[in-house]
Every structure is written in C-alpha cells, then in structure tokens.
Scaffold this active site. Structure first.
Site: not given
Ligand SMILES: [Zn+2]
Length: 348
Positions: A99, A136, A138, A147, A153, A158, A225
């Site tokens: 993040h 993840d 998030h 990018f 890249v 998901f 998570d």
């Molecule tokens: Zn997360």
C-alpha cells in the site's frame, strides 16, 4: 509464529531449503520508488517513536525506519539470490507491503518492497517484463498506481471488491494507461468468495495472461488476509487455494523463466491462519510434505504467545458462518470474466 511453524514442521531443515540473512535497504534502494522528503519523514518519526505516518492508519514506532528498511532489504536479498541463480525461488514473509506510495505511508505499509523490487529488477538487471501478482484481500494500490503506465509490469490483482474494503480501488475498468493499457488486471471479488469461485477465476485468468506476456521474473504478493475468518477482510478461501496459487505460479516460473520467482508475505490478521498459510506456501515452493497436524511444541508456543487455542491441523477448512449465509451474494464468475475479456487483450 510463521517462522516457528516452518521450523517445527522440519521445512527449514530440508536439504533444498536455506535461510538467508536479510540486508537493510540503502537510501539508494528506497529512492528507487520513494521520494527523498518522505524517506526523511520516516527517519524523523522513527526517532520520535510515536504519532502516525499517514492520516491515522500507519503508526510510527521507535526504529520504524530500520525495521522497514530491513523488511524491504530482505525482499531485495531474495531478488538477488534468485537472479544470480544461487537459489530457484525466494520468499520474504516480512515483505509484501503493497500500500505504501512514493510519497506516503498507507495501510500499515511504510516502504513498498514489491515496488522497490520491481524498480530494482529494471535498473540492476535490465528486465523489461515482470509479473506482479497480488492475492492479498486488499487491492495492491501502491504497486499498481506506481507502475500504472509502465509496460514493464504485468500487474494482476485478486482482491475483495473496493466497495467493501480498504483502499476502495482496483476495479475492472482500471487497466493501465499509455503503453501499459491492458497490462493492469483487477479482479474484484465480493465478500464471502470461496475456494471454488476463486480458483475458477484464477485458473482462467492467470496462466493465459502470464503466458502471453512472457515475464522474465515473477513476483507473488501472498497476503494471507484473503483467508476465511480474517479479522479485517471478508473473503472465504482456505489454504487449499493458497497452495494452488503458489503451485500454478511456480509452474509458470519454471516454464517461462527457468524458475525465477520471489514470494512476499503481506497482510493477514488471524495469526493461526497466517502462520499456516505461509508455511504451506513455502512447503509448496520446496516440494516439502508437511505433517497433517501442527507440532505440539509449536502449539505450546502459540498458546503462550498468542493466548488462544492453537490450531491442530495444518490445512485449514472453511467454517461456514451461519449468521452470514443470508447475506451471501456469490461472485458471478462468468460476468467478471466477460467484463475483463472485453477490456484486456491478454485474456482474449
Ligand atoms: Zn491486506
């Protein structure tokens, strides 16, 4: 607890497994993605040892600069080991801090080690095609927008639909810009998405796009998570999906690059599930058969440190939460796929 579980199941003593020391990312490394002013802010706050590095999500703590530079440097050490051919696959469970943005912390992430790794691979190894796959719960916004116009890249992400979860981004129409249009693939999933639905979409999307793109290096952010019963997110997958994700990506790495893959950790807020998910991910990478039950020594340690009953099985199962079943709106795989195929040429 993850490291202890890896050790307790014997993985770290396996003949083909080696634990390598991390290194601290240098200022030059950090500057590959972050700007100078932000790095200086982290350094200052690291000495102060309190307050927040953003609008109130990401706390500063004493030594947060060094800890974050070490987590980022561990990813770069893994990248170097894989690129030099000294090891086939690398894993940094302390990494995956997807993040953080060039100029700010976000979502408990201070330095964005996957983004720094990508820039490092481009600069130091001259790579022109890198896969960044993020599972993840998030959306990996720091990496994707970092990018967004870069054709070097392929970013496949998901995650739980941004209408329901932080950071509120990562929709199917976000496909990149300029020369990178069609190289950013977002797969937003509704809350309570289970193994079957997840794997259906994963098998349809990932091998096809990755084979067409032909990356020279594969990076997998393996945030835990997305697992059922996470404390922050609401997807319902189990270790079955994580094992298959790692297996598919490892096979693609073998097929396309002779085995260049680095796996990062990421989020994960249910300690028992995080430890099992990442241990099984590492076992899959190493072709190591773990025992069916968690070792008793580990359970004792878990109970002493975490203060909860330790899980007995290594593999996890989905607990169907009756109180939520009334709200369950399953993902419409066909619709998500059709939407993505109309926007992303790599999927056609
Ligand atoms: Zn997360």
């Amino acid at each position: 607890m993850t490291y202890e579980l890896m050790k307790a199941v014997g993985l770290l003593d396996a003949e083909n497994v080696k634990v390598a020391p991390p290194r601290e990312a240098t200022l030059k490394d950090l500057l590959l993605f972050h700007n100078d002013e932000y790095i200086r802010l982290v350094k200052r706050m690291s000495e102060v040892g309190s307050g927040f590095l953003d609008m109130g999500d990401t706390p500063a703590f004493k030594g947060c600069y060094d800890a974050s530079a070490l987590a980022a440097g561990a990813s770069l050490a893994a990248v170097d080991l894989v690129m030099s051919g000294k090891v086939t696959y690398g894993m940094n469970i302390a990494g995956g801090l997807h993040h953080a943005h060039p100029d700010r912390a976000s979502g408990f992430c201070i330095f964005n080690d996957p983004a720094i790794s990508i820039a490092y691979l481009k600069k130091n190894y001259g790579l022109e095609r890198i896969l960044y796959l993020d599972v993840d719960a998030h959306h990996g916004d720091g990496v994707m927008y970092g990018f967004y116009s870069d054709p070097a890249v392929l970013d496949i992400d998901f995650h739980e639909d941004g209408h329901h979860l932080f950071p509120g981004t990562g929709f199917t129409h976000e496909v990149g810009e300029g020369k990178a249009v069609g190289l950013k693939i977002n797969v937003p999933l509704p809350p309570f998405t289970n193994d079957e639905i997840y794997l259906d979409l994963f098998r349809e999307i990932v091998p096809r796009a990755v084979r067409k793109y032909r990356p020279q290096m594969l990076l997998l952010q393996c945030g835990a998570d997305s697992h059922a019963n996470d404390l922050l997110a609401h997807l319902q997958i189990t270790t079955r999906t994580y094992r298959e994700v790692v297996d598919v990506v490892r096979n693609l790495a073998d097929e396309l690059t002779g085995g260049r893959l680095v796996v990062f950790g990421g989020g994960g807020y249910n300690i028992a599930n995080v430890a099992r998910t990442w241990t099984l991910a590492a076992c899959t990478l190493a072709d190591y058969q773990p025992p069916k039950l968690t070792p008793v020594t580990w359970r004792k340690l878990f109970e002493a440190l975490v203060g909860e009953k330790a899980p007995e099985k290594i593999e996890t199962e989905r607990e169907v939460r009756a109180e939520l079943s009334g709200e369950l709106v399953p993902a419409n795989q066909a619709e998500i796929l059709k939407d993505l195929k109309s926007r992303v040429p790599l999927l056609s």
